[in-house]
Design an enzyme around this catalytic site. Structure first.
Site, PDB file in Angstrom:
ATOM      1  N   TYR A 182       0.815  -1.221   0.000  1.00  0.00           N
ATOM      2  CA  TYR A 182       0.000   0.000   0.000  1.00  0.00           C
ATOM      3  C   TYR A 182       0.848   1.271   0.000  1.00  0.00           C
ATOM      4  O   TYR A 182       0.445   2.281  -0.585  1.00  0.00           O
ATOM      5  CB  TYR A 182      -0.990  -0.013   1.167  1.00  0.00           C
ATOM      6  CG  TYR A 182      -0.382   0.207   2.530  1.00  0.00           C
ATOM      7  CD1 TYR A 182      -0.354   1.473   3.104  1.00  0.00           C
ATOM      8  CD2 TYR A 182       0.163  -0.852   3.249  1.00  0.00           C
ATOM      9  CE1 TYR A 182       0.208   1.686   4.345  1.00  0.00           C
ATOM     10  CE2 TYR A 182       0.724  -0.648   4.494  1.00  0.00           C
ATOM     11  CZ  TYR A 182       0.742   0.618   5.047  1.00  0.00           C
ATOM     12  OH  TYR A 182       1.312   0.812   6.271  1.00  0.00           O
ATOM     13  N   ALA A 277       9.929   0.613  -0.082  1.00  0.00           N
ATOM     14  CA  ALA A 277       8.623   0.459   0.575  1.00  0.00           C
ATOM     15  C   ALA A 277       8.305  -1.027   0.640  1.00  0.00           C
ATOM     16  O   ALA A 277       7.307  -1.501   0.103  1.00  0.00           O
ATOM     17  CB  ALA A 277       7.550   1.221  -0.197  1.00  0.00           C
ATOM     18  N   ARG A 280       7.315  -3.419   6.858  1.00  0.00           N
ATOM     19  CA  ARG A 280       7.688  -2.806   8.127  1.00  0.00           C
ATOM     20  C   ARG A 280       8.320  -3.862   9.037  1.00  0.00           C
ATOM     21  O   ARG A 280       7.990  -5.035   8.961  1.00  0.00           O
ATOM     22  CB  ARG A 280       6.457  -2.229   8.830  1.00  0.00           C
ATOM     23  CG  ARG A 280       5.584  -1.330   7.979  1.00  0.00           C
ATOM     24  CD  ARG A 280       6.078   0.074   7.872  1.00  0.00           C
ATOM     25  NE  ARG A 280       6.099   0.770   9.165  1.00  0.00           N
ATOM     26  CZ  ARG A 280       6.541   2.008   9.315  1.00  0.00           C
ATOM     27  NH1 ARG A 280       7.000   2.689   8.264  1.00  0.00           N
ATOM     28  NH2 ARG A 280       6.538   2.586  10.501  1.00  0.00           N
ATOM     29  N   HIS A 452     -31.014   6.574  -4.536  1.00  0.00           N
ATOM     30  CA  HIS A 452     -30.793   6.480  -5.984  1.00  0.00           C
ATOM     31  C   HIS A 452     -30.621   7.901  -6.520  1.00  0.00           C
ATOM     32  O   HIS A 452     -31.392   8.781  -6.161  1.00  0.00           O
ATOM     33  CB  HIS A 452     -31.974   5.796  -6.654  1.00  0.00           C
ATOM     34  CG  HIS A 452     -31.849   5.736  -8.140  1.00  0.00           C
ATOM     35  ND1 HIS A 452     -31.009   4.849  -8.778  1.00  0.00           N
ATOM     36  CD2 HIS A 452     -32.420   6.480  -9.117  1.00  0.00           C
ATOM     37  CE1 HIS A 452     -31.087   5.041 -10.080  1.00  0.00           C
ATOM     38  NE2 HIS A 452     -31.947   6.027 -10.311  1.00  0.00           N
TER      39      HIS A 452
END
Length: 475
Positions: A182, A277, A280, A452
């Site tokens: 991400y 990236a 972690r 709608h």
């Protein structure tokens, strides 16, 4: 030795529990080595989403021609955008720091906490270097940091992590990104929108490999229309010369079972900035946990029971460092659970059901519950239905690409919902609420009246159509 009732290591979501302790009249110590507020505020969700909204505005203007509107962008003050966001984040962190410093119920220690016993830490570095703290209850909430993969030459290369990338005051000419999750998707979208050429090198066959595979494939295709994507390539080496970074990567051939059969061709990519990236890594290695009975799992995250207590009585952990979901809303949810379990009369295990995620890329991606691959791997019987954004009035008006995919068991209980398309991060909430607050079946969504022609109709129709057992079909 300074004695306290409660000690928290880290100042992200752990502060929520510390504040409960303080409100109960306990003396509270907070140890933090960086700016106050944790990853989310300083290096994560807050600065990235503030910046990404600027990208969304720019992208909207650039698409105006699709809607027969002649618009042009005359100037982008990129430096001012980044500086303004970082000043806002800094002000918030300073505000938390001032609040703790002026509180008569909290004591802030600035520096790195290292355990010397189960309930005792020493502070190293920072303003409070050398301080010793003992507390009856300890909460470990020290977070994670960017993982750096073992790429040949990486130690001799100037590279960015998400933290530095969020502070760049000029977009690179050509940004090379290692990793396909991400952070790569969001920052790749940000810099590409502001004029950088972007190349993403990810190990898995699609970007966003934790998303449902159909959603991940659709995202990879759409992202690949604006950036160069090498999915299924592992970065092997990197070299820097004359202000440029050259990355070598090797293609993986994936077998039927998902294992790597053989490595294929190699590619070489050169850019003027490299963003790593690639996930972690937990900060447990900074805490000297060997001085305690606190265990870590094989990935280095703190091991806890279902209540988030470690192997040591009255030593708890929450947030990214426990490695369950590396998401701010998960850490906040865990903080509520830990506060209840420490200070309440009726401890309860943490309930991770219906934990959603969202990726603020272009397109947006969001999901909750099981993916189709997870259900197949578990041998579960299920049915699925998919509905395209473009088949709703609002989606058609927006020229929206993407779809909502629903997975249910054979009794209609919602097992998962996965979305790729505009406002996915908002639309997913309907499925989350149905799974948590309703009966948890397709009827909760299908039989609720939807405005709608608003965009949530695509969710309702995905929950209303003809489901297929074990497979899927588009409508």
């Amino acid at each position: 030795m300074d004695e306290f009732d409660f000690l928290v290591i880290g100042s992200g979501s752990g502060l929520d529990v510390a504040n409960v302790a303080a409100n109960q009249g306990q003396s509270v110590a907070v140890v933090e080595k960086g700016p106050l507020g944790g990853t989310c505020l300083n290096r994560g969700c807050i600065p990235s989403k503030l910046l990404l909204y600027h990208a969304d505005v720019l992208e909207t203007i650039e698409r105006a021609g699709e809607f027969d509107i002649d618009a042009e962008v005359n100037d982008v003050d990129f430096e001012h955008i980044v500086r303004k966001v970082n000043e806002e984040v800094q002000a918030d962190a300073d505000s938390i720091r001032r609040g703790l410093r002026s509180s008569d119920r909290h004591t802030l220690y600035e520096g790195e906490a290292r355990f010397v016993a189960d309930h005792e830490v020493e502070v190293s570095g920072g303003e409070d270097d050398g301080a010793r703290i003992r507390a009856d209850t300890v909460l470990i909430a020290a977070g994670t940091r960017p993982a750096i993969p073992p790429i040949d030459g990486i130690e001799d290369t100037d590279y960015l992590t998400s933290q530095e990338a969020l502070q760049l005051e000029t977009p690179p000419d050509h940004l090379v990104v290692v990793g396909g999750g991400y952070i790569a998707a969001e920052l790749g979208h940000f810099f590409e929108t502001f004029g950088s050429d972007v190349t993403v090198v990810g190990r898995r066959p699609n970007l966003l490999p934790n998303a449902d595979s159909e959603v991940a494939a659709a995202f990879t295709d759409q992202f690949g229309e604006r950036a160069d994507v090498y999915a299924g390539y592992e970065a092997t080496s990197v070299a820097q010369a004359d202000g440029e970074v050259t990355l070598e990567a090797r293609e993986y051939e994936y077998g039927e079972e998902g294992g790597v059969v053989e490595s294929g061709e190699s590619v070489s990519v050169t850019g003027d900035a490299l963003l790593v990236a690639a996930g972690r890594t937990p900060n447990t290695d900074t805490l000297n946990l060997d001085a305690t009975g606190v265990r870590t799992d094989d990935r280095g995250f703190v091991a806890t029971d279902d209540y988030l207590e470690t192997d040591v009585e009255d030593v708890w952990a929450l947030g990214d460092i426990v490695g369950e979901y590396l998401l701010k809303h998960s850490a906040n949810h865990e903080a509520q659970a830990v506060a209840r379990n420490i200070f309440g009369s009726d401890p309860e295990p943490v309930d991770y059901s219906a934990m959603p995620f969202a990726v603020f890329g272009s397109p947006e991606v969001a999901g909750v519950g099981a993916t189709e691959a997870e259900l197949r791997d578990a041998g579960r019987e299920y049915a699925t239905n998919t509905y395209d954004f473009a088949d709703t009035a609002r989606g058609d008006a927006m020229h929206a690409e993407g779809f909502v995919k629903v997975l249910v068991d054979l009794d209609g209980e919602i097992l998962g919902c996965h979305i790729v398309g505009p406002d996915a991060s908002t639309l997913i909430q309907e499925a989350v609420v149905a799974m948590k607050a309703g009966s948890g079946t397709v009827r909760d969504v299908r039989e609720s009246i939807h405005v709608h022609p608003a965009l949530p109709e695509v969710v309702q129709r995905a929950f209303s159509g003809q489901f297929s057992r074990g497979g899927h079909e588009h409508h």
